[in-house]
Design a protein around this motif. Structure first.
Motif, mmCIF file in Angstrom:
data_model
loop_
_atom_site.group_PDB
_atom_site.id
_atom_site.type_symbol
_atom_site.label_atom_id
_atom_site.label_comp_id
_atom_site.label_asym_id
_atom_site.label_seq_id
_atom_site.Cartn_x
_atom_site.Cartn_y
_atom_site.Cartn_z
ATOM 1 N N PHE A 149 0.846 -1.622 0.088
ATOM 2 C CA PHE A 149 -0.029 0.031 0.523
ATOM 3 C C PHE A 149 1.031 1.116 0.004
ATOM 4 O O PHE A 149 0.431 2.023 -0.261
ATOM 5 N N ASP A 150 1.691 1.526 0.347
ATOM 6 C CA ASP A 150 3.329 2.336 0.944
ATOM 7 C C ASP A 150 3.993 2.315 -0.480
ATOM 8 O O ASP A 150 5.206 2.579 -0.371
ATOM 9 N N GLY A 151 3.737 2.700 -1.637
ATOM 10 C CA GLY A 151 4.517 2.981 -2.847
ATOM 11 C C GLY A 151 4.474 1.855 -3.517
ATOM 12 O O GLY A 151 3.541 0.803 -3.655
ATOM 13 N N PRO A 152 5.428 1.862 -4.840
ATOM 14 C CA PRO A 152 5.078 1.484 -5.996
ATOM 15 C C PRO A 152 5.572 -0.548 -5.114
ATOM 16 O O PRO A 152 6.473 -0.862 -4.832
ATOM 17 N N GLY A 153 5.151 -1.194 -5.848
ATOM 18 C CA GLY A 153 5.037 -3.645 -5.686
ATOM 19 C C GLY A 153 4.836 -3.350 -4.013
ATOM 20 O O GLY A 153 4.569 -2.916 -3.609
ATOM 21 N N LEU A 154 6.088 -4.629 -3.781
ATOM 22 C CA LEU A 154 5.892 -5.096 -2.726
ATOM 23 C C LEU A 154 6.870 -3.958 -1.567
ATOM 24 O O LEU A 154 8.373 -4.182 -2.259
ATOM 25 N N ARG A 155 7.436 -3.943 -0.118
ATOM 26 C CA ARG A 155 7.814 -2.760 0.316
ATOM 27 C C ARG A 155 7.809 -3.209 1.838
ATOM 28 O O ARG A 155 7.230 -4.312 2.524
ATOM 29 N N LEU A 156 9.077 -3.600 2.141
ATOM 30 C CA LEU A 156 9.136 -3.177 3.599
ATOM 31 C C LEU A 156 9.194 -1.623 3.864
ATOM 32 O O LEU A 156 9.808 -0.636 3.987
ATOM 33 N N VAL A 157 7.791 -1.462 5.128
ATOM 34 C CA VAL A 157 7.671 -0.504 5.290
ATOM 35 C C VAL A 157 7.644 -0.181 6.864
ATOM 36 O O VAL A 157 8.065 -0.725 7.839
ATOM 37 N N VAL A 158 8.949 0.805 7.139
ATOM 38 C CA VAL A 158 9.482 0.844 8.474
ATOM 39 C C VAL A 158 8.645 2.255 9.160
ATOM 40 O O VAL A 158 8.817 3.656 8.804
ATOM 41 N N PHE A 159 8.464 2.254 9.596
ATOM 42 C CA PHE A 159 7.310 2.697 11.103
ATOM 43 C C PHE A 159 7.769 3.745 12.048
ATOM 44 O O PHE A 159 8.212 2.912 13.022
ATOM 45 N N LEU A 160 8.273 4.570 11.456
ATOM 46 C CA LEU A 160 8.985 5.445 12.378
ATOM 47 C C LEU A 160 8.170 6.467 13.516
ATOM 48 O O LEU A 160 7.313 6.738 13.460
ATOM 49 N N GLY B 192 9.776 -3.109 -6.076
ATOM 50 C CA GLY B 192 9.227 -2.515 -4.508
ATOM 51 C C GLY B 192 10.727 -1.997 -3.915
ATOM 52 O O GLY B 192 11.737 -1.499 -4.499
ATOM 53 N N GLY B 193 10.743 -1.625 -2.865
ATOM 54 C CA GLY B 193 11.866 -1.851 -2.004
ATOM 55 C C GLY B 193 11.431 -1.237 -0.945
ATOM 56 O O GLY B 193 10.881 -1.483 -0.478
ATOM 57 N N VAL B 194 11.909 -0.172 -0.077
ATOM 58 C CA VAL B 194 11.955 0.325 1.926
ATOM 59 C C VAL B 194 11.238 1.971 1.384
ATOM 60 O O VAL B 194 11.057 2.969 0.379
ATOM 61 N N THR B 195 10.199 1.648 2.227
ATOM 62 C CA THR B 195 9.355 3.098 2.891
ATOM 63 C C THR B 195 9.342 3.198 4.367
ATOM 64 O O THR B 195 9.398 2.221 4.978
ATOM 65 N N PHE B 196 9.860 4.610 4.459
ATOM 66 C CA PHE B 196 9.428 5.159 5.490
ATOM 67 C C PHE B 196 8.650 5.769 6.080
ATOM 68 O O PHE B 196 8.025 7.044 5.200
ATOM 69 N N SER B 197 7.998 5.326 6.776
ATOM 70 C CA SER B 197 6.386 6.093 6.848
ATOM 71 C C SER B 197 6.619 6.740 8.867
ATOM 72 O O SER B 197 7.019 6.258 9.877
ATOM 73 N N GLY B 198 4.824 6.593 9.428
ATOM 74 C CA GLY B 198 5.704 6.965 11.186
ATOM 75 C C GLY B 198 4.110 6.798 11.569
ATOM 76 O O GLY B 198 3.267 6.183 10.855
ATOM 77 N N GLY B 199 4.079 8.006 11.719
ATOM 78 C CA GLY B 199 4.709 9.044 12.699
ATOM 79 C C GLY B 199 5.326 9.888 11.280
ATOM 80 O O GLY B 199 4.686 9.733 10.539
ATOM 81 N N GLU B 200 6.142 10.822 11.756
ATOM 82 C CA GLU B 200 6.423 12.368 10.846
ATOM 83 C C GLU B 200 7.854 11.008 10.437
ATOM 84 O O GLU B 200 9.276 11.900 11.026
ATOM 85 N N PRO B 201 8.548 10.653 9.674
ATOM 86 C CA PRO B 201 9.320 10.403 8.904
ATOM 87 C C PRO B 201 10.652 11.390 9.274
ATOM 88 O O PRO B 201 11.871 11.381 9.104
ATOM 89 N N THR B 202 10.369 12.565 8.666
ATOM 90 C CA THR B 202 11.684 14.301 8.485
ATOM 91 C C THR B 202 12.041 14.145 9.740
ATOM 92 O O THR B 202 12.867 15.272 9.773
ATOM 93 N N LEU B 203 11.397 13.948 10.386
ATOM 94 C CA LEU B 203 11.875 14.522 11.911
ATOM 95 C C LEU B 203 13.043 13.897 12.236
ATOM 96 O O LEU B 203 13.714 14.531 13.651
#
Length: 246
Positions: free
Chosen positions: A16-27, A73-84
């Motif tokens: 859901f968080d970007g193209p393809g299959l992804r590792l989503v890292v919730f910060l 696919g790839g890695v998505t940094f989500s959150g929270g707010e990653p830019t912090l």
């Protein structure tokens, strides 16, 4: 060793968080207080579940799952707010790019400094969350102004950085025809927006408020009907070439 990153949790094989299959890292940590936040346990800078992980550990996990990413696919940094945590993410993302891993950042676009500029320059795509195009309504919905989000969109356009613009439809808060027209007028001028994602408000995270002992301020608010989402999507098609609904 790469800098420490405050991590809430991981999701493998996300679709859901970007193209393809992804590792989503919730910060961990967010500067918004969205009334409908589905992850209220990620708002505080620290929590009982916060993992203080060296970036090397996140890199190791991404490399272990790289075979499943495929071409898209790839890695998505989500959150929270990653830019912090942009300062810590910059060297991590530089390492991910050395391994040809596609990177997305899911951001509310409200933090603008040299670290975030560098981070946005490195990543491949930004999932930019527009909570409300109207400044006064945005403050009601999130507790803060939306001016920096628009400046971030302008900066990303100058970079030519691909954007997926995300808009959550909250009945009575962000679903009026005037809201949708303002969204179209404000953001359709950016040619780097690949698509706009129309997302329905949901109550999946309500139980988390109860667990935290927090008041759920949208108690009783019904989720939008499928026909309401389609009406809004059709209105947005007058402004954007690609409108996606969940």
């Amino acid at each position: 060793m790469l800098p420490i990153v405050r991590v809430h949790s991981f999701e493998s094989m996300g679709t859901f968080d970007g193209p393809g299959l992804r590792l989503v890292v919730f910060l961990q940590g967010c500067n918004f207080r969205c009334l409908y936040c589905a992850n209220p346990d990620t708002i505080a800078r620290e929590s009982e579940k916060t993992k203080h992980l060296p970036g090397d550990e996140i890199l190791r996990r991404a490399l272990s799952e790289k075979a499943f990413f495929g071409r898209r696919g790839g890695v998505t940094f989500s959150g929270g707010e990653p830019t912090l945590q942009a300062q810590a993410l910059v060297p991590l993302c530089q390492e991910l790019k050395k391994h040809q891993i596609h990177i997305c950042i899911d951001s509310n676009g409200s933090v603008m400094n040299e670290d975030t500029r560098q981070l946005f320059d490195i990543v491949d795509m930004v999932l930019l969350d527009c909570k409300q195009p109207d400044a006064a309504k945005h403050r009601i919905l999130t507790g803060v102004h939306n001016s920096v989000t628009l400046k971030t969109a302008e900066m990303l356009a100058e970079m030519g950085k691909p954007i997926r613009l995300r808009y959550v439809v909250v009945p009575g808060y962000s679903d009026s025809p005037a809201d949708i027209d303002l969204l179209g007028h404000t953001y359709s001028r950016f040619s780097n927006i690949e698509r706009i994602e129309v997302l329905p408000y949901h109550t999946y995270g309500k139980h988390k408020y109860e667990a935290l002992g927090w008041e759920y301020k949208l108690e009783g608010l019904k989720e939008p009907r499928a026909e309401d989402i389609q009406r809004i999507a059709e209105q947005l098609r007058g402004y954007f070439s690609c409108v996606w609904t969940q």
